[in-house]
Write a protein that holds these residues in place. Structure first.
Motif, PDB file in Angstrom:
ATOM      1  N   ARG A   1      24.903 -33.079 -52.040  1.00  0.00           N
ATOM      2  CA  ARG A   1      24.861 -33.077 -53.592  1.00  0.00           C
ATOM      3  C   ARG A   1      24.194 -31.687 -53.872  1.00  0.00           C
ATOM      4  NH1 ARG A   1      22.182 -38.929 -55.186  1.00  0.00           N
ATOM      5  NH2 ARG A   1      23.537 -40.331 -53.483  1.00  0.00           N
TER       6      ARG A   1
ATOM      7  N   GLU B   1      22.102 -30.526 -56.022  1.00  0.00           N
ATOM      8  CA  GLU B   1      21.225 -30.534 -56.733  1.00  0.00           C
ATOM      9  C   GLU B   1      20.316 -29.465 -57.069  1.00  0.00           C
ATOM     10  OE1 GLU B   1      19.710 -34.809 -57.569  1.00  0.00           O
ATOM     11  OE2 GLU B   1      20.504 -35.185 -55.618  1.00  0.00           O
TER      12      GLU B   1
ATOM     13  N   ARG C   1      14.149 -33.335 -52.508  1.00  0.00           N
ATOM     14  CA  ARG C   1      15.648 -33.063 -53.077  1.00  0.00           C
ATOM     15  C   ARG C   1      16.259 -32.144 -52.716  1.00  0.00           C
ATOM     16  NH1 ARG C   1      17.387 -36.062 -56.956  1.00  0.00           N
ATOM     17  NH2 ARG C   1      15.672 -36.842 -57.630  1.00  0.00           N
TER      18      ARG C   1
HETATM   19 MG    MG Z   1      20.089 -38.444 -57.841  1.00  0.00          MG
END
Ligand code: MG
Ligand code: ATP
Length: 422
Positions: A113, A115, A121
């Motif tokens: 992803r 991000e 993350r």
């Molecule tokens: Mg998320």
């Protein structure tokens, strides 16, 4: 000098110093999944972009801005998987696995992803993913949550909390959605930019907002639990009763909506206070409509995904040391003939002692240097082979982790002698 190649932002290397913890988590997870009757599947890392648009939903963060989408040489739009559920549902359809059949499946691997990278993350991250296809619940909902609870227990994870909610059926959610849009429209000035954008496409996602400035407005919004259809209410109470019967503590959070479109009825999340902002270690829910939405036979289903990096971080924080994998035997060889013979001897020992780790000294070096390596390797025993030992048909055996001198052992008896010393 050429500039060293940099890693891609948000993509991590897992090095030998950490791999022990990763493997520990994977081993325990695999054991639990199998004990509950789940079979492993492996699905491609790349799928047609359309699959994620149709399953996760156009108005979700993932599809709107987080996907690694590219056109391949044949002109197809492909996407690196941002999660595993869509691919598993697609696989069940493509392989004709449904038709009234039921499947318990698990999968682990990398997700992608785009991000903003920060602690907990990343842009490539790993998930453990568990899916039960063809089970309407609520028994399977409760069992799946119990499975996840067992995972944290066996991993001895720092306290994690379970929150659950019911999203009802798409029909009851439609009604709620209208009420919600009405409410947020009447407060449009107070909405942040993200929420204003979501108001048109996916107003429930506003409830998921992490912006503290939106908190009060969200807290006063109409509650989903007041709009549940009767059947979903029954499903939810049965789930709660089952969790209580199993002694699994939970908290109902009527604002838990989850970022993905395909959920219905049960949703749940495991969170921790120990990781800061990235507090969710596992989330899941029921997706009764997804498979039909993807062109398969209507099949009720439920699943969850847990984030490996966050689990490993929790374990590291709790001081869990990765199981060091030291060799059993370090073979020291000095002299031209002995070095040649050592390669053969190491192979023989590997044949005779399956499962034992035999580390051969590579690249020569004097005895002292080789012993230093042997010691640093953490091996239990050193085997010493020099030209002189070779002439006598023996090797010397020396325990490295406890008292005990070096003793000569005939080569033919080595496996036996070693086995008795390990
Ligand atoms: Mg998320
Ligand atoms: P978050 O609210 O943290 O963004 P999410 O709702 O996007 O999580 P899911 O898509 O449900 O998460 O994924 C399940 C789990 O995967 C999360 O609970 C988390 O542990 C992990 N996870 C999700 N996104 C990332 C990421 N970018 N990096 C590391 N782990 C992640």
């Amino acid at each position: 000098m050429t500039n060293p190649i940099q890693p891609v932002r948000g993509m991590n290397d897992v090095l030998p110093a950490e791999i022990g913890l990763w493997q520990h988590v994977e081993r325990i997870a695999r054991g639990i999944f199998e004990a509950y009757g789940y079979a492993e599947v492996r699905v491609p890392l790349i799928e047609h972009t359309e699959l994620f648009k149709r399953s996760i939903g156009e108005f979700t963060d993932i599809v709107e801005k987080e996907m690694y989408t590219f056109e391949d040489l044949g002109g197809d739009s492909l996407t690196l998987r941002p999660e595993a559920t869509a691919g598993i549902a697609r696989a069940a359809i493509s392989n004709g696995m449904l038709r009234g059949q039921r499947h318990k499946l698990w999968c682990s691997g990398a997700m992608f992803r785009h991000e903003r990278p920060q602690k907990g993350r990343y842009r490539q991250f790993y998930q453990l993913d568990v899916e039960a296809l063809g089970f309407p619940g609520p028994d399977v909902d409760a069992e799946l949550i119990a499975l996840s609870a067992r995972l944290w227990r066996e991993l001895k994870l720092a306290p994690v909390r379970l929150t659950i909610n019911s999203l009802g059926t798409p029909a009851s959610r439609q009604l709620y959605r209208e009420r919600l849009v009405e409410y947020f429209r009447s407060h449009e000035d107070a909405l942040d930019e993200d929420s204003r954008r979501r108001l048109g496409g996916n107003p429930l996602r506003i409830l998921d907002s992490k912006n503290p400035a939106m908190r009060a407005l969200i807290d006063a919004a109409p509650s989903l639990s007041d709009h549940l259809d009767e059947e979903s209410q029954r499903h939810f109470s049965a789930l709660r009763a089952a969790l209580e019967a199993m002694g699994i503590a939970y908290e109902v959070n009527p604002r838990l909506v989850r970022g993905l479109d395909y959920y219905s009825r049960t949703v749940f999340e495991w969170v921790t206070d120990a990781l800061g902002a990235q507090d969710a270690i596992c989330s899941g829910g029921r997706y009764d409509g997804l498979i039909a939405q993807l062109g398969g036979e209507p099949t009720p289903a439920i699943g969850f995904a847990a984030g490996m990096e966050r689990i490993v971080a929790l374990l590291q924080q709790a001081g869990a040391a990765p199981g060091a994998s030291a060799p059993d035997i370090y073979l020291v060889a000095s002299g031209e003939r002995a070095e040649r013979e050592a390669l053969r001897l190491a192979e023989k020992l590997r044949d005779a002692l399956p499962g034992r780790a035999v580390l051969l000294n590579l690249g020569g070096g004097n005895f002292k240097a080789q012993f230093r390596r042997a010691d640093r390797s953490g091996a239990q025993l050193a085997l010493i082979l020099g030209d002189e030992e070779l002439d006598r048909g023996v090797a010397a055996v020396k325990p490295l982790r406890r008292e005990g001198g070096q003793i000569d052992c005939p080569l033919a008896l080595l496996p036996e002698r070693i086995a008795s010393l390990l």
